[in-house]
Write an enzyme that holds these catalytic residues in place. Structure first.
Site, PDB file in Angstrom:
ATOM      1  N   GLY A 294       0.849  -1.466   0.300  1.00 38.94           N
ATOM      2  CA  GLY A 294      -0.083  -0.325   0.059  1.00 38.94           C
ATOM      3  C   GLY A 294       0.667   1.367  -0.259  1.00 38.94           C
TER       4      GLY A 294
ATOM      5  N   SER B 241      -1.550   3.880   5.196  1.00 41.23           N
ATOM      6  CA  SER B 241      -2.456   3.018   4.813  1.00 41.23           C
ATOM      7  C   SER B 241      -1.875   2.050   5.635  1.00 41.23           C
ATOM      8  CB  SER B 241      -1.992   2.279   3.496  1.00 41.23           C
ATOM      9  OG  SER B 241      -1.163   1.537   3.642  1.00 41.23           O
TER      10      SER B 241
ATOM     11  N   GLU C  30       9.245  -1.912   5.838  1.00 42.10           N
ATOM     12  CA  GLU C  30       9.785  -0.917   4.554  1.00 42.10           C
ATOM     13  C   GLU C  30      10.343  -2.455   3.503  1.00 42.10           C
ATOM     14  OE1 GLU C  30       8.832   2.277   4.134  1.00 42.10           O
ATOM     15  OE2 GLU C  30       8.384   2.447   6.196  1.00 42.10           O
TER      16      GLU C  30
END
Ligand code: ZN
Length: 189
Positions: free
Chosen positions: A20, A24, A93
């Protein structure tokens, strides 16, 4: 789609991707799944790339400040040596790792581990952010988290950069970015 406790595969590994835009709730969702695995007494290990230094260096932290102890690494290859006998491997990440992370996630899943990764699926221009497209292809379970467009209030899947900078990666304060829908998102000059 999220794998549920009842439907969870038995005796095999798999890959889950939470994809996303910024804001989000990707990291919140990753933390929620990893916490549940910990409560179920599974051995969980969590990695994040060193590039993300906001707030904390050894925790994954979401914008609403939930945190989980994590191992900061420089290269995706370190995941293979550090994962050990963990049953669940979380990576936050993940878009900041190079393409080798795709093969590494596959290898871990092939070894029987549950691999849960979270990452930005588009850069600030709305261009797919490697290695996310490849991870989405090899994953068994995919969840796309949507934010709220800061202009019109519609569901948003783009990250609007509000500062002038043509670098693909500018890790910085949350106030340099906001979530936008496809209608309100534009590519800055
Ligand atoms: Zn909008």
């Amino acid at each position: 789609m999220e794998v549920t406790q009842q439907q969870a595969p038995q005796n095999i590994g798999w890959i889950e991707v939470v994809a996303g835009c910024m804001f989000s709730g990707k990291t919140e969702e990753l933390i929620r799944r990893l916490r549940r695995a910990q409560i179920a007494r599974q051995k969980v290990i969590i990695f994040k790339p060193r590039i993300d230094n906001r707030y904390s260096t050894n925790q994954i932290v979401s914008h609403n400040t939930q945190a989980l102890e994590s191992i900061v690494i420089d290269k995706a290859e370190e995941i293979l040596t550090l994962a050990g006998d963990a049953q669940v491997v979380g990576i936050d990440e993940v878009q900041f790792f190079d393409m080798s992370v795709v093969g590494i996630c596959n290898k871990l899943a092939d070894e029987g581990k549950r691999v849960i990764v979270a990452g930005l699926d588009q850069d600030y221009r709305g261009v797919p952010f490697e290695p996310m497209p490849q991870l989405l292809s090899v994953a068994e379970y995919i969840t796309k988290t949507l934010a709220i467009c800061m202009v019109c209030g519609n569901p948003a899947d783009r990250t609007q950069r509000k500062i002038a900078n043509a670098d693909r990666v500018v890790v910085g304060a949350a106030d340099s970015y906001e979530a936008r829908c496809r209608k309100c998102h534009y590519i800055p000059d």
